[in-house]
Design an enzyme around this catalytic site. Structure first.
Site, PDB file in Angstrom:
ATOM      1  N   ARG A 194      -0.563   2.655  15.256  1.00  0.00           N
ATOM      2  CA  ARG A 194       0.364   3.130  16.281  1.00  0.00           C
ATOM      3  C   ARG A 194       1.599   3.729  15.638  1.00  0.00           C
ATOM      4  O   ARG A 194       2.003   3.359  14.533  1.00  0.00           O
ATOM      5  CB  ARG A 194       0.751   1.994  17.226  1.00  0.00           C
ATOM      6  CG  ARG A 194       1.657   0.956  16.641  1.00  0.00           C
ATOM      7  CD  ARG A 194       2.392   0.197  17.723  1.00  0.00           C
ATOM      8  NE  ARG A 194       1.573  -0.781  18.408  1.00  0.00           N
ATOM      9  CZ  ARG A 194       1.591  -2.090  18.142  1.00  0.00           C
ATOM     10  NH1 ARG A 194       2.373  -2.573  17.202  1.00  0.00           N
ATOM     11  NH2 ARG A 194       0.840  -2.922  18.822  1.00  0.00           N
ATOM     12  N   ARG A 201      11.740  -6.406  16.672  1.00  0.00           N
ATOM     13  CA  ARG A 201      11.651  -7.017  17.990  1.00  0.00           C
ATOM     14  C   ARG A 201      12.837  -7.937  18.225  1.00  0.00           C
ATOM     15  O   ARG A 201      13.512  -8.333  17.273  1.00  0.00           O
ATOM     16  CB  ARG A 201      10.361  -7.863  18.071  1.00  0.00           C
ATOM     17  CG  ARG A 201       9.129  -7.122  17.625  1.00  0.00           C
ATOM     18  CD  ARG A 201       8.282  -7.977  16.687  1.00  0.00           C
ATOM     19  NE  ARG A 201       7.211  -7.192  16.065  1.00  0.00           N
ATOM     20  CZ  ARG A 201       6.005  -7.035  16.591  1.00  0.00           C
ATOM     21  NH1 ARG A 201       5.703  -7.629  17.712  1.00  0.00           N
ATOM     22  NH2 ARG A 201       5.114  -6.287  15.986  1.00  0.00           N
ATOM     23  N   ASP A 272       8.742 -11.354  21.426  1.00  0.00           N
ATOM     24  CA  ASP A 272       8.198 -10.708  20.222  1.00  0.00           C
ATOM     25  C   ASP A 272       7.527  -9.384  20.562  1.00  0.00           C
ATOM     26  O   ASP A 272       7.130  -8.645  19.673  1.00  0.00           O
ATOM     27  CB  ASP A 272       7.193 -11.628  19.516  1.00  0.00           C
ATOM     28  CG  ASP A 272       6.048 -12.051  20.426  1.00  0.00           C
ATOM     29  OD1 ASP A 272       6.317 -12.531  21.543  1.00  0.00           O
ATOM     30  OD2 ASP A 272       4.879 -11.874  20.040  1.00  0.00           O
TER      31      ASP A 272
HETATM   32  P1  AMP Z   1       0.134 -10.452  20.680  1.00  0.00           P
HETATM   33  O1  AMP Z   1      -0.326 -11.244  21.857  1.00  0.00           O
HETATM   34  O2  AMP Z   1      -0.808  -9.357  20.258  1.00  0.00           O
HETATM   35  O3  AMP Z   1       1.526  -9.962  20.828  1.00  0.00           O
HETATM   36  O4  AMP Z   1       0.123 -11.484  19.456  1.00  0.00           O
HETATM   37  C1  AMP Z   1       0.858 -12.677  19.406  1.00  0.00           C
HETATM   38  C2  AMP Z   1       0.771 -13.285  18.022  1.00  0.00           C
HETATM   39  O5  AMP Z   1      -0.570 -13.648  17.718  1.00  0.00           O
HETATM   40  C3  AMP Z   1       1.211 -12.353  16.917  1.00  0.00           C
HETATM   41  O6  AMP Z   1       1.839 -13.133  15.922  1.00  0.00           O
HETATM   42  C4  AMP Z   1      -0.096 -11.776  16.431  1.00  0.00           C
HETATM   43  O7  AMP Z   1      -0.021 -11.317  15.112  1.00  0.00           O
HETATM   44  C5  AMP Z   1      -1.023 -12.979  16.543  1.00  0.00           C
HETATM   45  N1  AMP Z   1      -2.419 -12.595  16.737  1.00  0.00           N
HETATM   46  C6  AMP Z   1      -3.001 -12.095  17.856  1.00  0.00           C
HETATM   47  N2  AMP Z   1      -4.305 -11.872  17.660  1.00  0.00           N
HETATM   48  C7  AMP Z   1      -4.592 -12.251  16.393  1.00  0.00           C
HETATM   49  C8  AMP Z   1      -5.764 -12.256  15.597  1.00  0.00           C
HETATM   50  N3  AMP Z   1      -6.950 -11.846  16.065  1.00  0.00           N
HETATM   51  N4  AMP Z   1      -5.653 -12.709  14.323  1.00  0.00           N
HETATM   52  C9  AMP Z   1      -4.498 -13.126  13.830  1.00  0.00           C
HETATM   53  N5  AMP Z   1      -3.350 -13.150  14.531  1.00  0.00           N
HETATM   54  C10 AMP Z   1      -3.386 -12.708  15.804  1.00  0.00           C
HETATM   55 MG    MG Z   2       2.731  -8.831  19.989  1.00  0.00          MG
END
Ligand code: AMP
Ligand code: MG
Length: 486
Positions: A194, A201, A272
């Site tokens: 992206r 954040r 975040d």
């Molecule tokens: P998000 O909901 O995408 O904003 O992610 C929230 C947190 O979970 C962030 O710290 C992401 O890096 C982590 N996260 C989400 N999906 C994964 C994944 N498949 N593997 C590792 N970390 C993840």
């Molecule tokens: Mg996120």
């Protein structure tokens, strides 16, 4: 000069960047405590599914062959003049109002920083699904292909609707089988890149406050102002921090107004996921609301509707208070409060401006604009008239009355509930950029992105590996964008 530097650089590398290419490594200057150097995952396969040529041109990368593109945005070979190693960024944040000190780039990293050749602004190339990092916890560091496709659709739509959003730059399918609780599994994998104005954040500040690291907070305010808000960068530190908070409040108000005027529900407005530049990003369970329904909720796991359509302004305001807390040592409680209380008024003002923008109308003064906004929201909310159709039909105001009356919502416009809107519209003229002669307005219905459409686009990929409907949809969004462009 950006162009001269890019020309010098071209002699040094074999990559066909254009004169508009200009890399930076500014984030590295923040120092170690802000990130961890990481390595990308090695994927078994690289199938290029989407490259954003429009934005690639703006950062001088449109000349890459598909092979070169995959080398950089699938295997993450460093870009010329860019970071030698990707940076997984550190941050904390409130998730559904619960503080989580165990966050950070768990499946992404900052890959490069580039200049936008049109406006000179600093852009990040950040990834999603590029492998595990120290912040992955139990996660696999991967992105599902469906998640990647959904992020393309959200960003293309929001950009076309005039909402400040990250852009999806690249999507490459990576040939792994992922297990997920919210998709039929095993499911296909992808890596997404992206383009966005910073990945700093509110949670980036929260992590520093959590560690009581006021020196690092001061440094981060300095960095953000220097590179994103240069007009306030040279103020003395306390004034600068207050001006910074104000700047974020203004931009986040515009963001919230953009969501409300486009019927968009982000779904996960955790701290975040709120960029301090106010740019919308990080698309998970988002949905567009079919009608103006404040209780419409996007995420299946949002059981109490905390981030429902109508609660988004409040959720954003709550997050801004969390940012203010991180700056208290610099700005003091009273001034922070004085800035924060301006948020509801600002978002309302921005919302009215966004409604006018969507309708393609020039302002008729504050009182008239407020009356139109109220009449329109009342109409949408009480009749549950299709959201996007209404804006499409009344683009340019009464100049479109005949066209609106030929469309599928005609009955809504004949009902009493519409009379106040019609009366309000009588005060308005089309804005100079309105192009009702654009072919887009010869369609009976607007381009929409409701959940059934999203699921159908995905189904043709999942069931038949047929990507044509997705590409056709992206083209349709492009037509809408050109119809709404000035
Ligand atoms: P998000 O909901 O995408 O904003 O992610 C929230 C947190 O979970 C962030 O710290 C992401 O890096 C982590 N996260 C989400 N999906 C994964 C994944 N498949 N593997 C590792 N970390 C993840
Ligand atoms: Mg996120």
């Amino acid at each position: 000069s950006i162009r001269a530097a890019a020309r010098d650089l071209r002699d040094l590398v074999l990559m066909p960047v254009t004169e508009f290419y200009h890399a930076e490594t500014l984030h590295e200057g923040l120092g170690e405590p802000f990130f961890d150097r990481v390595e990308p995952a090695a994927f078994p396969q690289h199938l290029l599914r989407y490259r954003n040529q429009r934005w690639a041109a703006r950062v001088g990368l449109d000349g890459l062959s598909d092979t070169e593109w995959v080398e950089h945005f699938g295997r993450f070979a460093p870009l010329p003049g860019g970071f030698a190693h990707p940076l997984a960024l550190r941050y904390h944040g409130h998730q559904f109002r619960v503080y989580n000190a165990d966050l950070g780039d768990g499946r992404g990293f900052l890959f490069a920083q580039l200049r936008d050749s049109q406006d000179g602004r600093l852009l990040d190339l950040g990834t999603k699904g590029s492998g595990q990092t120290p912040w992955s916890r139990r996660g696999d560091g991967r992105l599902t292909l469906k998640g990647g496709v959904r992020e393309i659709l959200a960003t293309e739509m929001l950009e076309a609707l005039g909402v400040d959003t990250s852009k999806t730059f690249s999507l490459i399918e990576t040939g792994e089988a992922l297990m997920r609780g919210d998709e039929p599994s095993p499911t296909r994998s992808s890596v997404l890149v992206r383009l966005s104005h910073s990945h700093i954040r509110i949670g980036t500040f929260q992590r520093l406050a959590f560690h009581d690291d006021t020196a690092a907070i001061d440094r981060l305010v300095e960095y953000v102002c220097r590179h994103y808000f240069p007009a306030i960068a040279d103020l003395p530190a306390p004034e600068r921090a207050l001006a910074f908070l104000e700047e974020v409040v203004v931009r986040v108000a515009r963001l919230g107004a953009g969501y409300m005027a486009s019927g968009f529900v982000h779904g996960v407005l955790n701290s975040d996921n709120i960029n301090v530049t106010g740019e919308s990003f990080d698309y998970g369970p988002w949905r567009f609301a079919p009608v103006y329904d404040p209780t419409f909720t996007a995420a299946y796991f949002d059981e109490i509707g905390l981030y429902a359509f109508g609660r988004q302004p409040g959720a954003l305001g709550w997050n801004l208070s969390r940012l203010a807390e991180c700056l208290i040592h610099l700005i003091g409680l009273k001034p922070a409060e004085q800035v924060l209380v301006t948020f509801p008024g600002r978002i309302q003002q921005e919302f009215r401006a966004m409604l006018l923008n969507r309708l393609g109308l020039a302002s008729a003064g504050d009182d008239a604009d407020a009356a139109l906004a109220k009449a329109l929201v009342d109409f949408l909310q009480t009749t549950k008239a299709p959201f996007e159709q209404t804006f499409f039909d009344w683009r340019g105001g009464l100049a479109s009355a005949e066209r609106a009356q030929r469309g599928p919502s005609a009955d809504h416009y004949l009902a009493d509930a519409f009379a106040p809107v019609r009366a309000a519209l009588a005060q308005y003229r089309p804005a100079p950029n309105v192009r009702l002669d654009h072919p887009y307005f010869r369609r009976p219905t607007p381009c929409t992105m409701l959940i059934d459409e999203v699921e159908a686009l995905w189904a043709s990929i999942a069931e038949r590996d047929d990507w044509a409907p997705l590409y056709a949809k992206i083209a349709a969004i492009g037509e809408m964008r050109s119809a709404y462009e000035s």
